[in-house]
Motif scaffolding. Structure first.
Motif, short mmCIF file in Angstrom:
data_model
loop_
_atom_site.label_atom_id
_atom_site.label_comp_id
_atom_site.label_asym_id
_atom_site.label_seq_id
_atom_site.Cartn_x
_atom_site.Cartn_y
_atom_site.Cartn_z
N ASP A 171 0.84 -1.20 0.00
CA ASP A 171 0.00 0.00 0.00
C ASP A 171 0.87 1.25 0.00
OD1 ASP A 171 -2.43 1.40 0.02
OD2 ASP A 171 -3.23 0.10 1.60
N ARG A 172 0.25 2.39 -0.22
CA ARG A 172 0.94 3.67 -0.10
C ARG A 172 1.11 3.98 1.37
NH1 ARG A 172 3.15 7.46 -2.55
NH2 ARG A 172 2.48 6.95 -4.62
N VAL A 173 2.30 4.40 1.75
CA VAL A 173 2.63 4.67 3.15
C VAL A 173 3.13 6.10 3.28
CG1 VAL A 173 4.15 4.04 5.06
CG2 VAL A 173 3.22 2.26 3.57
N LYS A 174 2.66 6.79 4.32
CA LYS A 174 3.15 8.13 4.62
C LYS A 174 3.48 8.18 6.11
CE LYS A 174 2.19 13.05 4.25
NZ LYS A 174 1.23 14.09 3.88
N LEU A 175 4.70 8.60 6.41
CA LEU A 175 5.15 8.76 7.79
C LEU A 175 5.61 10.20 7.95
CD1 LEU A 175 5.88 7.58 10.57
CD2 LEU A 175 8.08 6.90 9.58
N SER A 176 4.94 10.94 8.83
CA SER A 176 5.21 12.37 9.01
C SER A 176 5.45 12.69 10.48
CB SER A 176 4.02 13.20 8.54
OG SER A 176 3.68 12.89 7.22
N VAL A 177 6.21 13.76 10.71
CA VAL A 177 6.46 14.27 12.06
C VAL A 177 5.84 15.66 12.16
CG1 VAL A 177 8.21 14.92 13.75
CG2 VAL A 177 8.60 12.95 12.25
N PHE A 178 5.12 15.90 13.27
CA PHE A 178 4.41 17.16 13.50
C PHE A 178 4.88 17.80 14.80
CE2 PHE A 178 1.71 14.45 11.01
CZ PHE A 178 1.16 15.28 10.06
N ASN A 179 4.84 19.13 14.85
CA ASN A 179 5.15 19.81 16.12
C ASN A 179 3.90 19.83 16.99
OD1 ASN A 179 3.56 21.95 15.18
ND2 ASN A 179 5.30 23.28 14.77
N ILE A 180 4.02 20.40 18.17
CA ILE A 180 2.92 20.41 19.14
C ILE A 180 1.71 21.20 18.65
CG2 ILE A 180 3.69 22.40 20.50
CD1 ILE A 180 2.53 19.15 22.07
N GLN A 181 1.93 22.16 17.72
CA GLN A 181 0.82 22.94 17.17
C GLN A 181 0.13 22.22 16.00
OE1 GLN A 181 3.96 24.52 17.49
NE2 GLN A 181 3.46 25.54 19.41
N GLY A 182 0.67 21.08 15.59
CA GLY A 182 0.07 20.31 14.51
C GLY A 182 0.64 20.62 13.14
N LYS A 183 1.69 21.42 13.07
CA LYS A 183 2.32 21.74 11.79
C LYS A 183 3.24 20.59 11.37
CE LYS A 183 5.46 24.95 9.54
NZ LYS A 183 6.51 25.93 9.76
N GLU A 184 3.09 20.16 10.14
CA GLU A 184 3.93 19.08 9.62
C GLU A 184 5.36 19.59 9.47
OE1 GLU A 184 2.75 15.78 6.59
OE2 GLU A 184 3.50 17.52 5.47
N ILE A 185 6.30 18.95 10.16
CA ILE A 185 7.70 19.36 10.17
C ILE A 185 8.48 18.66 9.07
CG2 ILE A 185 9.82 19.39 11.55
CD1 ILE A 185 7.65 21.26 12.56
N VAL A 186 8.29 17.37 8.94
CA VAL A 186 9.03 16.59 7.95
C VAL A 186 8.21 15.37 7.54
CG1 VAL A 186 10.31 15.23 9.66
CG2 VAL A 186 11.29 15.56 7.42
N VAL A 187 8.33 14.99 6.27
CA VAL A 187 7.73 13.76 5.77
C VAL A 187 8.88 12.78 5.57
CG1 VAL A 187 6.45 12.67 3.90
CG2 VAL A 187 5.83 14.96 4.65
N LEU A 188 8.89 11.71 6.35
CA LEU A 188 9.98 10.73 6.29
C LEU A 188 9.76 9.70 5.19
CD1 LEU A 188 10.36 10.19 10.12
CD2 LEU A 188 11.80 11.59 8.64
N VAL A 189 8.51 9.32 4.97
CA VAL A 189 8.17 8.34 3.92
C VAL A 189 6.90 8.81 3.25
CG1 VAL A 189 7.51 5.96 3.44
CG2 VAL A 189 9.19 6.42 5.21
N ASN A 190 6.87 8.78 1.94
CA ASN A 190 5.66 9.04 1.16
C ASN A 190 5.81 8.26 -0.13
OD1 ASN A 190 3.23 9.99 0.30
ND2 ASN A 190 3.96 12.02 -0.21
N ASP A 191 5.57 6.95 -0.02
CA ASP A 191 5.88 6.06 -1.14
C ASP A 191 5.05 4.78 -1.02
OD1 ASP A 191 7.18 5.31 -3.44
OD2 ASP A 191 9.10 4.90 -2.48
N TYR A 234 4.29 11.73 15.63
CA TYR A 234 4.49 11.14 14.32
C TYR A 234 3.24 10.38 13.93
CZ TYR A 234 5.68 6.76 16.78
OH TYR A 234 5.66 5.65 17.58
N SER A 235 2.94 10.44 12.65
CA SER A 235 1.72 9.83 12.12
C SER A 235 2.09 8.87 11.00
CB SER A 235 0.79 10.92 11.60
OG SER A 235 -0.37 10.34 11.03
N LEU A 236 1.57 7.66 11.10
CA LEU A 236 1.78 6.64 10.08
C LEU A 236 0.45 6.36 9.39
CD1 LEU A 236 3.52 4.43 8.69
CD2 LEU A 236 2.80 2.90 10.52
N GLU A 237 0.41 6.56 8.08
CA GLU A 237 -0.77 6.25 7.29
C GLU A 237 -0.40 5.17 6.28
OE1 GLU A 237 -2.70 9.73 5.57
OE2 GLU A 237 -1.56 10.95 7.00
N ALA A 238 -1.18 4.10 6.25
CA ALA A 238 -0.98 3.01 5.29
C ALA A 238 -2.35 2.54 4.84
CB ALA A 238 -0.19 1.86 5.92
#
Length: 65
Positions: free
Chosen positions: A5-25, A48-52
């Motif tokens: 499946d498509r996977v997205k792994l992102s890191v967010f700060n405490i305000q909910g702003k996406e800081i970095v996308v580690l995986v989007n593939d 960090y949020s993992l979507e698959a």
């Protein structure tokens, strides 16, 4: 990852702003690892949020220096 499946792994700060996308593939089923270099971030609480496919999980990450 339970199935191919498509996977997205992102890191967010405490305000909910996406800081970095580690995986989007597209990833094959199985176990994967990702290295995260937070040297340019301040110490504190992040999330960090993992979507698959339809699966989504968010967890807390504490960065200490």
């Amino acid at each position: 990852i339970p199935q191919n499946d498509r996977v997205k792994l992102s890191v967010f700060n405490i305000q909910g702003k996406e800081i970095v996308v580690l995986v989007n593939d597209y990833k094959a089923a199985g176990t994967h690892s990702v290295q995260f270099n937070g040297s340019n971030l301040a110490s504190g609480v992040y999330f960090y949020s993992l979507e698959a496919g339809v699966f989504r999980e968010t967890k807390k990450l504490i960065l200490l220096r």
